[in-house]
Design a protein around this motif. Structure first.
Motif, mmCIF file in Angstrom:
data_model
loop_
_atom_site.group_PDB
_atom_site.id
_atom_site.type_symbol
_atom_site.label_atom_id
_atom_site.label_comp_id
_atom_site.label_asym_id
_atom_site.label_seq_id
_atom_site.Cartn_x
_atom_site.Cartn_y
_atom_site.Cartn_z
ATOM 1 N N ARG A 93 2.395 7.238 -6.434
ATOM 2 C CA ARG A 93 1.360 8.169 -6.892
ATOM 3 C C ARG A 93 1.464 9.549 -6.236
ATOM 4 O O ARG A 93 0.696 10.443 -6.570
ATOM 5 N N ILE A 150 0.830 -1.205 0.000
ATOM 6 C CA ILE A 150 0.000 0.000 0.000
ATOM 7 C C ILE A 150 0.865 1.257 0.000
ATOM 8 O O ILE A 150 0.671 2.173 -0.817
ATOM 9 N N GLU A 151 1.856 1.300 0.887
ATOM 10 C CA GLU A 151 2.669 2.510 0.990
ATOM 11 C C GLU A 151 3.600 2.667 -0.198
ATOM 12 O O GLU A 151 3.960 3.792 -0.558
ATOM 13 N N ARG A 177 2.690 1.883 -3.291
ATOM 14 C CA ARG A 177 1.824 2.469 -4.310
ATOM 15 C C ARG A 177 1.509 3.929 -3.981
ATOM 16 O O ARG A 177 1.457 4.772 -4.892
ATOM 17 N N ILE A 178 1.318 4.242 -2.699
ATOM 18 C CA ILE A 178 1.064 5.626 -2.281
ATOM 19 C C ILE A 178 2.239 6.516 -2.677
ATOM 20 O O ILE A 178 2.064 7.633 -3.194
ATOM 21 N N LEU A 189 -5.252 -5.231 -1.156
ATOM 22 C CA LEU A 189 -4.948 -4.407 0.016
ATOM 23 C C LEU A 189 -4.751 -5.256 1.270
ATOM 24 O O LEU A 189 -3.960 -4.891 2.145
ATOM 25 N N TYR A 240 -3.080 10.235 2.150
ATOM 26 C CA TYR A 240 -2.935 9.002 2.931
ATOM 27 C C TYR A 240 -2.874 9.315 4.420
ATOM 28 O O TYR A 240 -3.559 8.678 5.235
ATOM 29 N N THR A 248 -4.772 4.089 -4.044
ATOM 30 C CA THR A 248 -3.803 3.148 -4.611
ATOM 31 C C THR A 248 -4.237 2.519 -5.933
ATOM 32 O O THR A 248 -3.399 2.045 -6.693
ATOM 33 N N LEU A 285 -8.354 3.656 0.698
ATOM 34 C CA LEU A 285 -7.138 3.036 0.161
ATOM 35 C C LEU A 285 -7.327 2.606 -1.294
ATOM 36 O O LEU A 285 -6.380 2.688 -2.091
#
Length: 258
Positions: free
Chosen positions: A159, A152-153, A155-156, A254, A165, A247, A243
């Motif tokens: 982007r 997740i982080e 992809r964060i 996720l 986030y 993402t 999320l």
């Protein structure tokens, strides 16, 4: 060889030992045989008196917590809170019970405040940890046993959505803390409700006190636990939606695989 996987606590056993059985003990074992006779009632073999019933009700969760620690060799935050709650209940009961068999007049208020103390503390702790290196929501809810946080982080970061986030987690933290504040208020109110009309000077005041505490055990689990589970579900739903937006990942991407 890899270390053996630690034994997991069974949630049903937790509920039985910490809620159901102590409530039953306080409700059905608290009657004093001598007082039953004075009141013209039948003394049953399981009527062991309010003191012994309270001791058993407190020892059961305490013993279970020690047994669980021996089995897992691992501390547990909620088990520690349970131990603190047991010690507070025992200490407060000793204070509220008078030597003549009566109970102090403010028993309902004081026990309600005791019941509300731990969720109130948790709410403030969660709220104050928002800007710390380890926000408590990452310990309780948003952690790597539920979510695939590295993915997740990653992809964060790709982007450039770090600000949104942080805002998402901050909002979830506030809602999570609010659920504990609500629990604290409901605990106090529930104690006031069950202690209404309580005669602290009655001949069987200690027995009635134990019976009320027993009712508070199961009623609190249902009346407070169920709404809080609903709030927890709401928080998870909002987290997943946020999320997904940030993402572009699906829910199964996720979450950690089960």
């Amino acid at each position: 060889m890899p270390d053996p996987k630690p034994k997991q606590e069974h949630p049903l056993a937790n509920i039985l030992v910490n809620v159901v059985v102590p409530a039953l003990v306080l409700s059905f074992l608290s009657k004093d045989p001598e007082i039953q006779v004075k009141l013209g009632k039948v003394a049953r073999p399981w009527h062991i008196g309010p003191m012994w019933a309270m001791i058993i009700a407190l020892v059961l969760p305490l013993g279970y917590g020690i047994w669980h620690y021996i089995q897992t060799r691992k501390g547990n935050f909620f088990s520690a809170l349970g131990l603190i709650s047991v010690l507070l209940s025992g200490g407060l009961t000793l204070y509220l019970w008078n030597d003549d068999g009566s109970v102090k007049e403010n028993a309902g208020l004081l026990f309600g405040l005791k019941e509300g103390l731990i969720p109130l503390f948790l709410g403030f702790a969660i709220l104050s940890s928002r800007k710390s290196a380890t926000p408590l929501i990452r310990v309780f809810l948003y952690n790597d046993t539920i979510f695939d946080i590295p993915k997740i982080e990653g992809r964060i970061s790709q982007r450039g959505e770090e600000s949104r986030y942080s805002g998402l987690l901050d909002g979830a933290t506030k809602l999570f803390a609010a659920s504990f504040f609500l629990s604290a208020v409901m605990n106090v109110g529930l104690a006031q409700w069950f202690f209404r009309g309580f005669d602290a000077e009655a001949i069987d005041a200690l027995e009635v006190y134990n019976a009320i505490i027993g009712k508070l055990q199961w009623a609190g689990f249902i009346a407070i636990g169920v709404p809080l589970m609903g709030i927890l579900f709401l928080i998870l739903t909002r987290l997943l939606k946020g999320l997904r937006d940030l993402t572009g990942l699906k829910d199964d991407e996720l979450m950690m695989p089960r």
